[in-house]
Design an enzyme around this catalytic site. Structure first.
Site, PDB file in Angstrom:
ATOM      1  N   GLN A 174      37.180  39.961  19.105  1.00  0.00           N
ATOM      2  CA  GLN A 174      37.733  40.035  17.748  1.00  0.00           C
ATOM      3  C   GLN A 174      38.451  38.749  17.347  1.00  0.00           C
ATOM      4  O   GLN A 174      38.337  38.301  16.208  1.00  0.00           O
ATOM      5  CB  GLN A 174      38.693  41.225  17.657  1.00  0.00           C
ATOM      6  CG  GLN A 174      39.395  41.313  16.321  1.00  0.00           C
ATOM      7  CD  GLN A 174      40.077  42.630  16.128  1.00  0.00           C
ATOM      8  OE1 GLN A 174      39.438  43.683  16.162  1.00  0.00           O
ATOM      9  NE2 GLN A 174      41.372  42.612  15.917  1.00  0.00           N
ATOM     10  N   TRP A 182      48.700  46.970  16.025  1.00  0.00           N
ATOM     11  CA  TRP A 182      49.577  45.807  15.885  1.00  0.00           C
ATOM     12  C   TRP A 182      48.943  44.505  16.361  1.00  0.00           C
ATOM     13  O   TRP A 182      49.167  43.441  15.798  1.00  0.00           O
ATOM     14  CB  TRP A 182      50.915  46.058  16.581  1.00  0.00           C
ATOM     15  CG  TRP A 182      51.892  44.970  16.261  1.00  0.00           C
ATOM     16  CD1 TRP A 182      52.436  44.071  17.118  1.00  0.00           C
ATOM     17  CD2 TRP A 182      52.414  44.649  14.958  1.00  0.00           C
ATOM     18  NE1 TRP A 182      53.273  43.212  16.442  1.00  0.00           N
ATOM     19  CE2 TRP A 182      53.268  43.544  15.111  1.00  0.00           C
ATOM     20  CE3 TRP A 182      52.229  45.180  13.672  1.00  0.00           C
ATOM     21  CZ2 TRP A 182      53.957  42.959  14.044  1.00  0.00           C
ATOM     22  CZ3 TRP A 182      52.905  44.601  12.609  1.00  0.00           C
ATOM     23  CH2 TRP A 182      53.754  43.509  12.804  1.00  0.00           C
ATOM     24  N   GLY A 226      49.089  57.275  14.423  1.00  0.00           N
ATOM     25  CA  GLY A 226      50.160  56.666  15.219  1.00  0.00           C
ATOM     26  C   GLY A 226      51.060  55.752  14.404  1.00  0.00           C
ATOM     27  O   GLY A 226      51.489  56.079  13.295  1.00  0.00           O
ATOM     28  N   GLU A 247      46.724  39.116  15.132  1.00  0.00           N
ATOM     29  CA  GLU A 247      45.564  38.213  15.173  1.00  0.00           C
ATOM     30  C   GLU A 247      45.163  37.779  13.772  1.00  0.00           C
ATOM     31  O   GLU A 247      44.825  36.613  13.536  1.00  0.00           O
ATOM     32  CB  GLU A 247      44.397  38.907  15.887  1.00  0.00           C
ATOM     33  CG  GLU A 247      44.652  39.054  17.382  1.00  0.00           C
ATOM     34  CD  GLU A 247      43.882  40.208  18.030  1.00  0.00           C
ATOM     35  OE1 GLU A 247      42.896  40.689  17.446  1.00  0.00           O
ATOM     36  OE2 GLU A 247      44.296  40.638  19.125  1.00  0.00           O
ATOM     37  N   GLN A 305      50.342  53.149  12.844  1.00  0.00           N
ATOM     38  CA  GLN A 305      49.597  52.254  11.964  1.00  0.00           C
ATOM     39  C   GLN A 305      50.078  52.234  10.515  1.00  0.00           C
ATOM     40  O   GLN A 305      49.967  51.218   9.838  1.00  0.00           O
ATOM     41  CB  GLN A 305      48.100  52.581  12.052  1.00  0.00           C
ATOM     42  CG  GLN A 305      47.554  52.281  13.454  1.00  0.00           C
ATOM     43  CD  GLN A 305      46.283  53.015  13.782  1.00  0.00           C
ATOM     44  OE1 GLN A 305      45.654  53.619  12.910  1.00  0.00           O
ATOM     45  NE2 GLN A 305      45.876  52.991  15.040  1.00  0.00           N
ATOM     46  N   THR A 329      55.071  47.014  22.017  1.00  0.00           N
ATOM     47  CA  THR A 329      53.773  46.419  21.705  1.00  0.00           C
ATOM     48  C   THR A 329      53.377  46.543  20.231  1.00  0.00           C
ATOM     49  O   THR A 329      52.294  46.123  19.852  1.00  0.00           O
ATOM     50  CB  THR A 329      52.686  47.062  22.589  1.00  0.00           C
ATOM     51  OG1 THR A 329      52.776  48.485  22.431  1.00  0.00           O
ATOM     52  CG2 THR A 329      52.884  46.726  24.050  1.00  0.00           C
ATOM     53  N   HIS A 361      48.012  48.326  24.120  1.00  0.00           N
ATOM     54  CA  HIS A 361      49.159  48.118  25.019  1.00  0.00           C
ATOM     55  C   HIS A 361      48.838  47.060  26.075  1.00  0.00           C
ATOM     56  O   HIS A 361      49.669  46.238  26.426  1.00  0.00           O
ATOM     57  CB  HIS A 361      49.560  49.447  25.685  1.00  0.00           C
ATOM     58  CG  HIS A 361      50.141  50.415  24.698  1.00  0.00           C
ATOM     59  ND1 HIS A 361      51.482  50.566  24.512  1.00  0.00           N
ATOM     60  CD2 HIS A 361      49.545  51.259  23.824  1.00  0.00           C
ATOM     61  CE1 HIS A 361      51.707  51.461  23.559  1.00  0.00           C
ATOM     62  NE2 HIS A 361      50.536  51.901  23.135  1.00  0.00           N
ATOM     63  N   ASP A 406      56.022  48.959  29.898  1.00  0.00           N
ATOM     64  CA  ASP A 406      55.563  49.307  28.557  1.00  0.00           C
ATOM     65  C   ASP A 406      56.458  50.387  27.955  1.00  0.00           C
ATOM     66  O   ASP A 406      56.911  51.296  28.651  1.00  0.00           O
ATOM     67  CB  ASP A 406      54.113  49.813  28.625  1.00  0.00           C
ATOM     68  CG  ASP A 406      53.547  50.058  27.237  1.00  0.00           C
ATOM     69  OD1 ASP A 406      53.015  49.093  26.659  1.00  0.00           O
ATOM     70  OD2 ASP A 406      53.663  51.185  26.722  1.00  0.00           O
ATOM     71  N   VAL A 431      33.505  43.464  20.930  1.00  0.00           N
ATOM     72  CA  VAL A 431      33.303  42.092  20.459  1.00  0.00           C
ATOM     73  C   VAL A 431      34.568  41.290  20.748  1.00  0.00           C
ATOM     74  O   VAL A 431      35.611  41.862  21.045  1.00  0.00           O
ATOM     75  CB  VAL A 431      33.027  42.065  18.936  1.00  0.00           C
ATOM     76  CG1 VAL A 431      31.748  42.806  18.593  1.00  0.00           C
ATOM     77  CG2 VAL A 431      34.212  42.641  18.151  1.00  0.00           C
TER      78      VAL A 431
END
Ligand code: BUP
Length: 451
Positions: free
Chosen positions: A335, A353, A373, A358, A375, A139, A18, A116, A333
């Site tokens: 990403q 998401w 969730g 990305e 996904q 989001t 988020h 949000d 990291v």
């Protein structure tokens, strides 16, 4: 007032998934000349999040100003959940009345407030009382947004026997694709989700981090009023470009690997695999014969991580066996930098998401393994859009079944041998670039806020 630079106040909730698009939106607005106030709830849900916001603010231009939103003390026992993120949403929601005085203390009255999706309904009366245009940033995917908008009326048809839920604009969705808490009666997340879904018609606009080429049909259905009537205008502004914040310790290792030879594996910032599943995934990566970079996460939030060593999580001798071919890390990291690296040729992803956007921007094919969730709906978008494959039977959080290493290894090999996604990457980059549809959409919002 017209002609003045718009001042946009942004209020994220909790969870990197988020926070990340809010920071990206802040940067995009600032780059287009807006003054931006980033309202940050205190205390944050995790040390990682607090650090992330601090790093962003330190690197952002002075046109992005922080405003601390101090949450009222909140007893988690008074809410029906143990999930740290849902509890944080609740803490923010219960402090909503404090936003009015906080906005009044800002150096300039905002031209718009963007909140949000997880918390916005609690803020509707406060923002209305302040007389400021009220926008919601969604989001995740437009598909997930359609579920969110339709759920309050569609939930009545949640038919355990048929096993599907009719969502106008999406069709009959398998109930197993719907976030787990929504399938259970009376819990904190469902109550928040329902309340947010019902309040959507009370805001002035919805902003989504997606783009037309990827989700054009769902966006059209939303804006035609076919998902629910009287929704405010839904504007896709994605994929919002990543903001550079961290140095990346994995890059030297990637530099030494051949082009498109490495599969990157990450389940995002709030998904921990079971110990058994983690070992099978390790075995699968080993069996795939591919090079890999694997970000391991064993706890939901860093406060719970007692520093379990990688050896303990992956089994004795694992790290030694894969040395040179596989890099396993437990730290945060960068990403986006990893996905942008020429050595990376595939991404085993939970389909948070942001990770999906990305992967599209960087042109990396996805092997979708949704865990909880939103996904599964996001994985469906990935599959439909041609960004990757989704082995439908793979279990998710809370399910006892463990996916075996042999099967994982085979899918990973196929991922790495599969077709490229260069066309999709071009579409994504074009949408967000100058003259692209998402870019124009953001421009129209800014113009509206300026009148
Ligand atoms: Br882990 C990790 N580095 O090590 P999603 C994540 N990220 O940059 P999530 C890193 O966090 P929700 C790491 O690139 C993405 O921008 C990643 O967001 C970044 O998934 C973000 O992909 C994670 O949306 O959130 O964290 O599961 O469940 O809310 O979607």
């Amino acid at each position: 007032p017209a002609g003045e630079t718009p001042h946009v106040a942004l209020l994220p909730s909790a969870g990197m998934g988020h926070l990340t698009p809010f920071l990206r939106l802040a940067a995009a607005l600032e780059a287009r000349g807006c003054d931006v106030t980033l309202i940050t709830p205190h205390p944050a849900v995790s040390a990682a999040e607090a650090r992330h916001v601090a790093d962003f603010l330190a690197s952002a231009s002075p046109r992005v100003r922080p405003l601390e939103f101090h949450l009222l003390p909140f007893d988690p026992a008074s809410a029906n959940s143990t999930d740290p993120f849902f509890l944080q949403f609740e803490a923010i929601r219960r402090s909503a009345h404090l936003l009015g005085p906080l906005l009044a203390s800002a150096c300039r009255a905002p031209s718009a407030v963007v909140t949000d999706i997880t918390i916005f309904s609690a803020f509707v009366p406060v923002i209305r009382a302040a007389g400021v245009p009220n926008y919601v940033l969604f989001t995740a995917s437009a598909a997930m947004f359609a579920l969110c908008a339709a759920f309050p009326s569609a939930a009545a048809s949640l038919d355990g026997h048929a096993g599907t839920l009719d969502v106008p604009g999406l069709g009959a969705l398998p109930v197993s694709w719907i976030p787990q808490p929504l399938r259970k009666p009376r819990n904190l997340f469902s109550a928040q989700f329902m309340e947010n879904g019902r309040a959507l018609t009370q805001v002035d606009g919805i902003i989504i981090n997606t783009w037309e080429v990827l989700e054009g049909d769902t966006l059209a259905a939303l804006n035609a009023g076919s998902v629910v009537p009287h929704l405010p205008l839904v504007t896709p502004v994605g994929p919002l470009p990543p903001v550079k914040l961290h140095k990346n310790s994995c890059l030297p290792w990637l530099d030494a690997q051949p082009e498109r030879s490495v599969v990157y594996v990450s389940f995002g910032s709030r998904t921990a695999l079971s110990a058994e599943q983690m070992r099978e995934l390790g075995a699968g990566l080993e069996k795939s014969g591919c090079r890999f970079l694997w970000v391991v996460k064993s706890k939901k939030v860093d406060k719970e991580d007692e520093g379990v060593a990688l050896e303990e999580l992956l089994g004795d001798g694992y790290l030694r066996r894969v040395e040179g071919r596989g890099l396993v890390v437990k730290d945060w990291v960068d990403q986006d930098a990893i996905l942008a690296h020429p050595a990376v040729g595939g991404f085993v992803s939970h389909c948070g998401w942001n990770s999906v956007t990305e992967a599209a921007i960087r042109g990396v094919r996805v092997l979708a393994w949704p865990r909880h969730g939103d996904q599964r709906l996001n994985a469906w978008v990935v599959e439909r859009g041609g960004l990757g494959a989704w082995p439908r039977g793979w279990s998710w959080e809370g399910e006892a079944e463990v996916v075996g290493g042999e099967e994982i290894g085979q899918w990973v090999r196929e991922l790495m041998e599969g077709p490229g996604v260069g066309m999709l990457q071009e579409d994504a980059v074009r949408a967000a670039g100058a003259g692209g549809k998402s870019n124009k959409g953001l421009g129209e919002l800014i113009r509206k806020w300026n009148t």
